[in-house]
Design an enzyme around this catalytic site. Sequence first.
Site, mmCIF file in Angstrom:
data_model
loop_
_atom_site.group_PDB
_atom_site.id
_atom_site.type_symbol
_atom_site.label_atom_id
_atom_site.label_comp_id
_atom_site.label_asym_id
_atom_site.label_seq_id
_atom_site.Cartn_x
_atom_site.Cartn_y
_atom_site.Cartn_z
ATOM 1 N N LEU A 1 81.676 45.086 42.807
ATOM 2 C CA LEU A 1 82.158 45.818 41.643
ATOM 3 C C LEU A 1 80.979 46.593 41.081
ATOM 4 C CD1 LEU A 1 84.300 43.161 39.709
ATOM 5 C CD2 LEU A 1 85.144 44.987 41.200
ATOM 6 N N ASP A 2 81.238 47.770 40.530
ATOM 7 C CA ASP A 2 80.183 48.512 39.856
ATOM 8 C C ASP A 2 79.582 47.650 38.754
ATOM 9 O OD1 ASP A 2 80.730 50.702 41.422
ATOM 10 O OD2 ASP A 2 81.950 51.708 39.900
ATOM 11 N N MET A 3 78.325 47.881 38.448
ATOM 12 C CA MET A 3 77.664 47.127 37.394
ATOM 13 C C MET A 3 78.457 47.200 36.097
ATOM 14 S SD MET A 3 73.829 47.604 35.806
ATOM 15 C CE MET A 3 74.259 49.129 34.945
ATOM 16 N N ALA A 4 78.998 48.369 35.769
ATOM 17 C CA ALA A 4 79.693 48.564 34.500
ATOM 18 C C ALA A 4 81.097 47.981 34.489
ATOM 19 C CB ALA A 4 79.749 50.050 34.165
ATOM 20 N N THR A 5 81.630 47.622 35.652
ATOM 21 C CA THR A 5 82.981 47.076 35.765
ATOM 22 C C THR A 5 82.937 45.558 35.690
ATOM 23 O OG1 THR A 5 83.618 48.927 37.199
ATOM 24 C CG2 THR A 5 85.056 47.000 37.203
#
Length: 218
Positions: free
Chosen positions: A63-67
Amino acid sequence: MTECYIAPPCLEVLRELYRDNDIVVVDKPAGLLSVPGRHPDNYDSALTRLQAIEPETRVVHRLDMATSGIMVFGLHADSHRALSRQFQDRLVSKAYVAEVWGELEKESGEVELPLRCDWPNRPRQMVDHEQGKSAFTRYQKMNSLNSHGRVWLEPVTGRSHQLRVHMAAIGHPILGCSFYAHEAARSAATRLHLHATKLAFVHPVTTKTLAFDCPVPF
């Protein structure tokens, strides 16, 4: 993420949803990397935290860091291989919830726009009908808690930043998205309002279907 980028420290707990001898399923908080970055200051990640408990833990997907949201990891080579094959063959059921700019007009729909890396501005992605790889997302409108739209997203393919680019492309960028949202949408939230809320797959050893749900934190 470029090599020189240093992620700010993530003080939130990596919550385990399930663990046995073969797999571990977690709820990754927003702001935590899925795997460590190249810079030493980017060592903290979901993977390294789990390897501190079980050194053989192996990453299956990201998952993206921000997700935020659900991730599954293999705890040995065989479970990692079997899970990875399910993701590659698109046998895993995944769903996300996002809060987006504006109310969607359609109750449901599909976005099929090919994507590739925008190399001068990496890690940003871009729509490219000539050189892009196929990317397919299904969406369904949800009841909104405020003036912004809320949408259920099912990525059929798993391209980098796929959901962010697709929602922005149809005029509904995800709130808090620093890459693809316009200023009003970007500043409407203090974090990216994208959460991996559901994950279902076949257990790599027992062959039983496992399904996990994780409440949306925004």
